[in-house]
Design an enzyme around this catalytic site. Sequence first.
Site, PDB file in Angstrom:
ATOM      1  N   GLN A  51     -30.963 -20.450 -35.069  1.00 42.62           N
ATOM      2  CA  GLN A  51     -31.112 -21.879 -34.759  1.00 42.62           C
ATOM      3  C   GLN A  51     -32.554 -22.345 -34.906  1.00 42.62           C
ATOM      4  O   GLN A  51     -32.813 -23.545 -34.985  1.00 42.62           O
ATOM      5  CB  GLN A  51     -30.626 -22.169 -33.331  1.00 42.62           C
ATOM      6  CG  GLN A  51     -29.124 -21.994 -33.160  1.00 42.62           C
ATOM      7  CD  GLN A  51     -28.698 -22.302 -31.738  1.00 42.62           C
ATOM      8  OE1 GLN A  51     -28.787 -21.453 -30.867  1.00 42.62           O
ATOM      9  NE2 GLN A  51     -28.245 -23.522 -31.501  1.00 42.62           N
ATOM     10  N   CYS A  94     -23.588 -27.158 -28.112  1.00 43.43           N
ATOM     11  CA  CYS A  94     -24.543 -26.341 -28.864  1.00 43.43           C
ATOM     12  C   CYS A  94     -25.739 -27.205 -29.222  1.00 43.43           C
ATOM     13  O   CYS A  94     -25.567 -28.354 -29.629  1.00 43.43           O
ATOM     14  CB  CYS A  94     -23.873 -25.823 -30.134  1.00 43.43           C
ATOM     15  SG  CYS A  94     -24.939 -24.786 -31.139  1.00 43.43           S
ATOM     16  N   GLU A 137     -23.704 -17.391 -28.196  1.00 44.06           N
ATOM     17  CA  GLU A 137     -24.956 -17.104 -28.916  1.00 44.06           C
ATOM     18  C   GLU A 137     -24.767 -15.942 -29.896  1.00 44.06           C
ATOM     19  O   GLU A 137     -25.344 -15.948 -30.991  1.00 44.06           O
ATOM     20  CB  GLU A 137     -26.095 -16.793 -27.938  1.00 44.06           C
ATOM     21  CG  GLU A 137     -26.429 -17.908 -26.945  1.00 44.06           C
ATOM     22  CD  GLU A 137     -26.572 -19.282 -27.560  1.00 44.06           C
ATOM     23  OE1 GLU A 137     -27.001 -19.394 -28.726  1.00 44.06           O
ATOM     24  OE2 GLU A 137     -26.245 -20.274 -26.876  1.00 44.06           O
TER      25      GLU A 137
END
Length: 174
Positions: A51, A94, A137
């Site tokens: 990310q 998210c 995750e």
Amino acid sequence: MAKRNIIIAPDPRLKKVCLPVDNIDEETAILMTDMLETMYAAPGVGLAAPQVGVHKRIIVVDTARGDESPAPHMIANPEILWSSDETKIHEEGCLSLPTYYEELVRPDRIKVRYINEKNETRELEVEGLLSVVIQHEMDHLDGVLFVDHISSLKRGMILRKLKKTKKLDIQGDD
Ligand code: NI
């Protein structure tokens, strides 16, 4: 510590499979603390390295509530050793899919083995929110987003809207 930019979906960098880390060197330790700072600032309860554009198997998690003291977990190379047959439904969001939430079913309890920020192998058995966040995750490390668990119709709609928002943001910066 330094805050890093969080990549917003849809983006090919969020779909890559990440590689394990050999050991926690200085660069990896810095990445872990940067990820924690980025997660707290968002604010969020979990963040995965892809990310922030780093394709290593690293996640950070802290599910402590506002009135509790921080309980950060810095996790490298996580593996699920065991998961319960019992499942629970949680509403997931998210940081890479801002403003979208969907109910997902996952195993309630998991046992996970990983390397911590001190390069020590650890095992952790968790349930409830912490279990969900770790599973969410860990999905990121294989290029899986929470919307990949819902219907393709809904997923398509969410990703199209996010794409539109990103384009508008870019135009707004001109
Ligand atoms: Ni996520």
